[in-house]
Design a protein around this motif. Sequence first.
Motif, PDB file in Angstrom:
ATOM      1  N   VAL A   1       0.848  -1.190   0.000  1.00 50.96           N
ATOM      2  CA  VAL A   1       0.000   0.000   0.000  1.00 50.96           C
ATOM      3  C   VAL A   1       0.884   1.242   0.000  1.00 50.96           C
ATOM      4  O   VAL A   1       1.686   1.448   0.908  1.00 50.96           O
TER       5      VAL A   1
ATOM      6  N   LEU B   1      -3.462   5.918   0.838  1.00 49.19           N
ATOM      7  CA  LEU B   1      -4.892   5.731   1.064  1.00 49.19           C
ATOM      8  C   LEU B   1      -5.574   7.085   0.961  1.00 49.19           C
ATOM      9  O   LEU B   1      -5.082   8.078   1.498  1.00 49.19           O
TER      10      LEU B   1
ATOM     11  N   ARG C   1      -7.232   4.007  -3.135  1.00 50.42           N
ATOM     12  CA  ARG C   1      -6.000   3.325  -2.704  1.00 50.42           C
ATOM     13  C   ARG C   1      -5.012   3.229  -3.856  1.00 50.42           C
ATOM     14  O   ARG C   1      -5.405   3.027  -5.001  1.00 50.42           O
TER      15      ARG C   1
END
Length: 360
Positions: free
Chosen positions: A113, A116, A135
């Motif tokens: 990731v 966000l 995301r």
Amino acid sequence: LNRCAFSHFLRYGLHLQERKEAEIQAFDLGKLYHKLVESFFKKVKEEKAKGEALSEHFQEYLNHAIAESEQDPEFAPFLEGGRNQYFLHKFKENAKTILWALERQLSGGDFQVEALERDFHYESDTLSFRGRVDRVDSYLDEEKNYYLKVLDYKSGNTDFSLDLLKAGLQIQLPLYLSILLEEERKRHPDYILHPAGLLYFTMDNPSLSFKGQTEEELFQEKLKASRPKGLINGDKDIIFRMDRELRGDSLLLPVKEKNGSIEEKGSVAKEEKILAMLSYVRERVEEDCKRILEGEKAISPIRESLDKTACTYCPYHSICGFDPDLPGFTYRSLEKGEEEAIWDEWVEKYQKKEQEDAGV
């Protein structure tokens, strides 16, 4: 604008909104699911968890996300009345499946990731706007090839369609990816940027029919039913970085492997095609902006399919009075074309533009 110019004018020109009712709507559930997923992956990012470590701590991160969601002021309506209590129960049950599927899709590959709810601001000579990506995942290899994948969480089922994109009806996520690549090139001038994919994930608990399958078979069916939809870079090496256990039909991505190669069709396209598509989207947005500035606001809804038109979920019907059964009212038809013909058109324009920019 491209679904119906008049509806766009009422919403963004006159800022007309429906009266808020004191009951939970699908939109409210969608916002809560967004916040739940954001909270979950924020914890994942903070802990720098990936692979097996992410799977091992799944329940802990799930409990954290649900507990944090319950503290949100927008969660309060769920605690009032029997109907909303049912929605609360359904929300928690669906949350487990949604986050389980998203966790599997991330831990099953080498991407991590990156951001966000990533905000960005785009500005050109003719337009300026702000946006937010749900995301962003990334992967950086030893040769400084930097791959970026964007995900959009959807409350309803959304599939990728070249016809819809060409008509200007599905350009939001491709535009976000295009701007993101541009911003990251400026932030990392020594990296080689690549679009890994753009995906739509439906935040729902898929229903499966039980036909005597084993627990492992049901596990695989549920994971497969939760796969995101969208467009993936056809580079075999990067696909295996998103699904390292890929064999046959992927359980994590809308792709299929056969004899060590990836079928390039449907949801898979070569990188040049994706870059050509992103270039088309930029041009389309500039054209649409000019139409807005010129005051286009005709009552002109489009028919996307047999059971869906621009009027299907439009709240302004009582204002425009559109009725296809009356003289003078007709839907615009969605222009459909052969997939390869669309790709060829975009690639040809993209290659010509690249040559002109290079002074060839």
